[in-house]
Each structure stands twice: as structure tokens, then as C-alpha cells.
Design a protein around this motif. Structure first.
Motif, PDB file in Angstrom:
ATOM      1  N   LEU A  73      -1.398  -7.818  -4.123  1.00 23.33           N
ATOM      2  CA  LEU A  73      -0.659  -7.112  -3.080  1.00 23.33           C
ATOM      3  C   LEU A  73       0.608  -6.472  -3.638  1.00 23.33           C
ATOM      4  CD1 LEU A  73      -1.015  -9.624  -0.105  1.00 23.33           C
ATOM      5  CD2 LEU A  73      -2.308  -7.519  -0.520  1.00 23.33           C
ATOM      6  N   LYS A  74       1.256  -7.147  -4.572  1.00 24.25           N
ATOM      7  CA  LYS A  74       2.482  -6.583  -5.158  1.00 24.25           C
ATOM      8  C   LYS A  74       2.172  -5.314  -5.937  1.00 24.25           C
ATOM      9  CE  LYS A  74       4.315  -8.955  -8.456  1.00 24.25           C
ATOM     10  NZ  LYS A  74       5.051  -9.999  -9.225  1.00 24.25           N
ATOM     11  N   GLY A  79       2.126   0.473  -6.106  1.00 32.66           N
ATOM     12  CA  GLY A  79       1.279   1.601  -6.464  1.00 32.66           C
ATOM     13  C   GLY A  79       1.066   2.570  -5.316  1.00 32.66           C
ATOM     14  N   MET A  80       0.935   2.042  -4.095  1.00 29.71           N
ATOM     15  CA  MET A  80       0.768   2.915  -2.929  1.00 29.71           C
ATOM     16  C   MET A  80       1.994   3.780  -2.701  1.00 29.71           C
ATOM     17  SD  MET A  80      -1.117   0.399  -0.182  1.00 29.71           S
ATOM     18  CE  MET A  80      -2.760  -0.256  -0.503  1.00 29.71           C
ATOM     19  N   LEU A  81       3.177   3.177  -2.743  1.00 33.27           N
ATOM     20  CA  LEU A  81       4.403   3.950  -2.521  1.00 33.27           C
ATOM     21  C   LEU A  81       4.585   5.030  -3.586  1.00 33.27           C
ATOM     22  CD1 LEU A  81       6.883   1.085  -1.508  1.00 33.27           C
ATOM     23  CD2 LEU A  81       5.757   2.736  -0.017  1.00 33.27           C
ATOM     24  N   LEU A  82       4.389   4.656  -4.842  1.00 37.96           N
ATOM     25  CA  LEU A  82       4.552   5.626  -5.918  1.00 37.96           C
ATOM     26  C   LEU A  82       3.461   6.696  -5.884  1.00 37.96           C
ATOM     27  CD1 LEU A  82       5.607   3.294  -8.888  1.00 37.96           C
ATOM     28  CD2 LEU A  82       7.056   4.672  -7.385  1.00 37.96           C
ATOM     29  N   SER A  83       2.242   6.323  -5.504  1.00 33.87           N
ATOM     30  CA  SER A  83       1.152   7.299  -5.429  1.00 33.87           C
ATOM     31  C   SER A  83       1.406   8.325  -4.332  1.00 33.87           C
ATOM     32  CB  SER A  83      -0.179   6.591  -5.193  1.00 33.87           C
ATOM     33  OG  SER A  83      -0.517   5.763  -6.276  1.00 33.87           O
ATOM     34  N   LEU A  84       1.894   7.865  -3.185  1.00 34.71           N
ATOM     35  CA  LEU A  84       2.210   8.804  -2.104  1.00 34.71           C
ATOM     36  C   LEU A  84       3.318   9.767  -2.522  1.00 34.71           C
ATOM     37  CD1 LEU A  84       2.053   6.388   0.964  1.00 34.71           C
ATOM     38  CD2 LEU A  84       0.458   8.234   0.438  1.00 34.71           C
ATOM     39  N   ALA A  85       4.370   9.225  -3.165  1.00 31.98           N
ATOM     40  CA  ALA A  85       5.449  10.098  -3.631  1.00 31.98           C
ATOM     41  C   ALA A  85       4.937  11.076  -4.686  1.00 31.98           C
ATOM     42  CB  ALA A  85       6.580   9.246  -4.195  1.00 31.98           C
ATOM     43  N   PHE A  86       4.139  10.581  -5.632  1.00 27.69           N
ATOM     44  CA  PHE A  86       3.559  11.435  -6.672  1.00 27.69           C
ATOM     45  C   PHE A  86       2.703  12.522  -6.039  1.00 27.69           C
ATOM     46  CE2 PHE A  86       0.438  12.723  -9.745  1.00 27.69           C
ATOM     47  CZ  PHE A  86       1.069  12.660 -10.982  1.00 27.69           C
ATOM     48  N   GLY A  87       1.874  12.144  -5.060  1.00 24.77           N
ATOM     49  CA  GLY A  87       0.992  13.114  -4.427  1.00 24.77           C
ATOM     50  C   GLY A  87       1.749  14.208  -3.700  1.00 24.77           C
ATOM     51  N   LEU A 148      -0.729   7.219 -11.440  1.00 21.63           N
ATOM     52  CA  LEU A 148      -1.129   8.502 -12.023  1.00 21.63           C
ATOM     53  C   LEU A 148      -2.492   8.954 -11.510  1.00 21.63           C
ATOM     54  CD1 LEU A 148       0.050   7.996 -15.713  1.00 21.63           C
ATOM     55  CD2 LEU A 148       1.190   9.262 -13.885  1.00 21.63           C
ATOM     56  N   TYR A 149      -3.445   8.026 -11.426  1.00 22.40           N
ATOM     57  CA  TYR A 149      -4.786   8.431 -11.001  1.00 22.40           C
ATOM     58  C   TYR A 149      -4.838   8.695  -9.494  1.00 22.40           C
ATOM     59  CZ  TYR A 149      -9.737   8.325  -9.966  1.00 22.40           C
ATOM     60  OH  TYR A 149     -10.986   8.637  -9.510  1.00 22.40           O
ATOM     61  N   ASN A 150      -4.435   7.708  -8.692  1.00 25.63           N
ATOM     62  CA  ASN A 150      -4.534   7.868  -7.244  1.00 25.63           C
ATOM     63  C   ASN A 150      -3.537   8.897  -6.726  1.00 25.63           C
ATOM     64  OD1 ASN A 150      -6.482   5.571  -6.253  1.00 25.63           O
ATOM     65  ND2 ASN A 150      -5.178   4.631  -7.790  1.00 25.63           N
ATOM     66  N   GLY A 151      -2.369   9.010  -7.373  1.00 22.86           N
ATOM     67  CA  GLY A 151      -1.426  10.047  -6.973  1.00 22.86           C
ATOM     68  C   GLY A 151      -1.984  11.438  -7.193  1.00 22.86           C
ATOM     69  N   SER A 152      -2.754  11.627  -8.261  1.00 21.70           N
ATOM     70  CA  SER A 152      -3.372  12.932  -8.506  1.00 21.70           C
ATOM     71  C   SER A 152      -4.422  13.256  -7.440  1.00 21.70           C
ATOM     72  CB  SER A 152      -4.006  12.954  -9.896  1.00 21.70           C
ATOM     73  OG  SER A 152      -3.033  12.746 -10.891  1.00 21.70           O
ATOM     74  N   ILE A 200      -6.299   9.737   3.133  1.00 19.49           N
ATOM     75  CA  ILE A 200      -5.205   8.980   2.518  1.00 19.49           C
ATOM     76  C   ILE A 200      -5.497   7.488   2.572  1.00 19.49           C
ATOM     77  CG2 ILE A 200      -2.761   8.393   2.729  1.00 19.49           C
ATOM     78  CD1 ILE A 200      -2.308  11.238   3.800  1.00 19.49           C
ATOM     79  N   VAL A 201      -5.950   7.004   3.742  1.00 16.29           N
ATOM     80  CA  VAL A 201      -6.248   5.576   3.884  1.00 16.29           C
ATOM     81  C   VAL A 201      -7.395   5.174   2.971  1.00 16.29           C
ATOM     82  CG1 VAL A 201      -7.037   3.804   5.493  1.00 16.29           C
ATOM     83  CG2 VAL A 201      -5.346   5.476   6.223  1.00 16.29           C
ATOM     84  N   SER A 202      -8.423   6.016   2.896  1.00 12.92           N
ATOM     85  CA  SER A 202      -9.555   5.711   2.015  1.00 12.92           C
ATOM     86  C   SER A 202      -9.103   5.588   0.569  1.00 12.92           C
ATOM     87  CB  SER A 202     -10.622   6.803   2.139  1.00 12.92           C
ATOM     88  OG  SER A 202     -11.131   6.866   3.457  1.00 12.92           O
ATOM     89  N   GLN A 203      -8.209   6.465   0.139  1.00 11.73           N
ATOM     90  CA  GLN A 203      -7.737   6.405  -1.243  1.00 11.73           C
ATOM     91  C   GLN A 203      -6.845   5.194  -1.472  1.00 11.73           C
ATOM     92  OE1 GLN A 203      -9.033   8.537  -3.379  1.00 11.73           O
ATOM     93  NE2 GLN A 203      -8.074   7.358  -5.037  1.00 11.73           N
ATOM     94  N   LEU A 204      -6.082   4.788  -0.467  1.00 14.56           N
ATOM     95  CA  LEU A 204      -5.249   3.595  -0.611  1.00 14.56           C
ATOM     96  C   LEU A 204      -6.109   2.328  -0.662  1.00 14.56           C
ATOM     97  CD1 LEU A 204      -2.248   4.396   1.754  1.00 14.56           C
ATOM     98  CD2 LEU A 204      -2.405   4.702  -0.726  1.00 14.56           C
TER      99      LEU A 204
END
Length: 290
Positions: A73-74, A79-87, A148-152, A200-204
Motif C-alpha cells: 500500500l505504501k 506511486g499513484m500520486l506521482l503517476s497522476l502528477a507525471f501524467g 515512469l511506466y504508469n505515468g506515461s 484512470i482507475v483501471s490504470q491505478l
């Protein structure tokens, strides 16, 4: 009313009968498959009581499952927060009118979408230390790879969502004097995020499950602690895998339910009619000038 309910076509009488027949056939086939799996496990002595007994002991949860769940979970949360910002950042970058911004942003997104996540985590953990002259913790190796992957992938989803917003929205915003950054941040991105919420939810959810790839760098996530380490001590790998799979299903179901609640809440707020706070002014039709 949500978009899914508007686009839903209610079945007619024949379609209802066909759906009912197919549901019965699928249900019988599913029960048969479950029974076959049960018999195969039973023949292999994988359903004996002693294999499941460790899960009734508190130390199994405190030493293996719960620490692994917390690590999962950590890593997933960060990763979710950074991926959303990256995206969001790279989606806006790809939509920039300046080629020196859009071209590099597009190259970054396409590169990290093409590289396998497992290879990315492996490189961050083992290759990056040669560049920074220092070790990279397993936690950050997993988080950076996930970001990097999910944010892309999310960057492409956001870009598609922003392009799908009707052009009149931005034209109206420019007409009232908004700058481009205001149009993007206040008008386009919120509407795109709401429209692309299912993707977005599916990718998270994929991101959460991809934390299991942290085993390549010995990150003690749920799969590593709850299956590999636990079964090494008790010899119950099938039972451990079933329990961990149930935990993953529960977490992903909660995440999907939260997204559904958020979608319904945002839809109600979008269609809410503001209350009248001042007196109603009625124009006199006999007055001149109009």
C-alpha cells in the motif's frame, strides 16, 4: 445521470430471454470449472487442514501478511500520486504549442511506455547507482518504475481526455479573459479527469498489482512476504496464494467502489442547480428600450 446510463440500451423481450439463458449456461460452466479445480487440489492434498492452520495464528499475519500489505500500500500510494502528477504534466507538455516542449515530452512518454516495467525497476535498482554513485533503496526503485511506466500511460489518457473536451469550452474561457494556464487547469483538466475516470482507475488498479514486481529487487511487498516467505516457512504455497489473491481482490474492489462513488458525487455536483440567493427581478414587458 452518468454517461454510462445515458449510453445504455435497455434490452427487449428477446434479448432478456437470451441473456437469461446465457447467464444460466455461464453459471453452470463456472460451477463445473470450480468443481474441477476443487477436485484437482483435493487430489494433490492441497486442501488439508494443516495447510490452512497457519492463517489462524496471529504471528502469520503480524510477521508476514500485514507487513507485506503495508509495504504494498505504501509503494502503491506514493506511486499513484506521482503517476497522476507525471501524467498531468506530460499530457500538458505534449499539448503545448511550442515544439521544444511537446517533442521532448512526447519522446519521454513513448520511451517509458515501451520499456517493460520489470526491466525499468531492475535498471533503477542496479543501474542508477552507477550514475549517482550511491545505492537506491528497493522502495524507491519500485516507486520510480511504477511512476515512469504508469505515468506515461496516464499522460496519454489525460491527453485524449483533454482533446475530447468540446472546443467551445476553451473558447468561452478565452473569451472571458483567461490565460492558457488557467484554461488548462480550471476548465480542461477537471473535465478530462472526470471523463477519463474509468481509465484512470483501471490504470491505478494495474499499478497496485504491479507492486508485486518488486520481488526482482527483494522489496518486501505482499506477494513476497505473504506467498514466498510464508510458504517457505510453512510449505503451503497454494493456500498462501489463495489468501493473498483474496486480499488483492478486496483492495482493488474498494478502489473501484471509491472511484464509482467519486464519479457519482462529481456528476451530482456538475448538474446541481444553484439556489436563488437574491430577489427575482422580472422585466416589465411594456417598458421601452428592449
Amino acid at each position: 445521470m452518468s454517461t454510462s446510463s445515458v449510453l445504455y440500451d435497455h434490452p427487449g423481450p428477446r434479448a432478456k430471454v437470451r441473456n437469461a439463458v446465457l447467464s444460466v449456461i455461464f453459471g453452470v460452466a463456472l460451477l463445473g470449472l470450480l468443481y474441477w479445480i476443487y477436485t484437482r487440489f483435493d487430489q494433490a492434498n492441497q486442501l488439508e487442514a494443516w495447510l490452512w492452520k497457519p492463517f489462524a495464528e496471529p504471528k502469520t499475519w503480524t510477521q508476514f501478511i500485514l507487513p507485506g500489505l503495508w509495504a504494498t500500500l505504501k509503494a502503491a500510494g506514493v506511486g499513484m500520486l506521482l503517476s497522476l502528477a507525471f501524467g498531468i504534466i506530460f499530457a500538458v507538455g505534449r499539448l503545448s504549442e511550442h515544439w521544444w516542449i511537446s517533442v521532448p515530452a512526447g519522446a519521454v512518454v513513448e520511451f517509458f511506455r515501451a520499456v517493460p516495467l520489470l526491466l525499468m525497476i531492475f535498471f533503477v535498482f542496479y543501474g542508477l547507482p552507477f550514475l549517482i554513485q550511491g545505492p537506491v533503496p528497493a522502495f524507491w526503485a519500485v516507486v520510480i518504475g511504477l511512476t515512469l511506466y504508469n505515468g506515461s500511460v496516464l499522460a496519454e489518457a489525460f491527453r485524449a481526455g483533454i482533446r475530447a473536451v468540446p472546443g467551445g469550452q476553451s473558447e468561452a474561457a478565452y473569451a472571458i479573459g483567461m490565460r492558457k494556464t488557467q484554461v488548462m487547469g480550471i476548465v480542461l483538466i477537471p473535465q478530462a479527469a472526470r471523463a477519463m475516470l474509468p481509465i484512470i482507475v483501471s490504470q491505478l488498479v494495474v499499478l497496485l498489482k504491479d507492486t508485486a514486481l518488486g520481488y526482482i529487487v527483494a522489496y518486501p511487498e505482499l506477494l513476497q512476504r505473504g506467498v514466498n516467505d510464508l510458504s517457505a516457512n510453512y510449505g503451503n504455497i497454494i493456500a498462501a496464494a489463495i489468501v493473498v489473491a483474496i486480499i488483492y481482490i478486496v483492495i482493488n474492489s474498494l478502489l473501484t467502489a471509491f472511484a464509482g462513488w467519486l464519479d457519482r458525487r462529481s456528476s451530482r455536483r456538475a448538474f446541481r442547480i444553484p439556489k436563488q440567493t437574491g430577489p427575482v427581478v422580472v422585466a416589465d414587458s411594456t417598458a421601452g428600450g428592449l
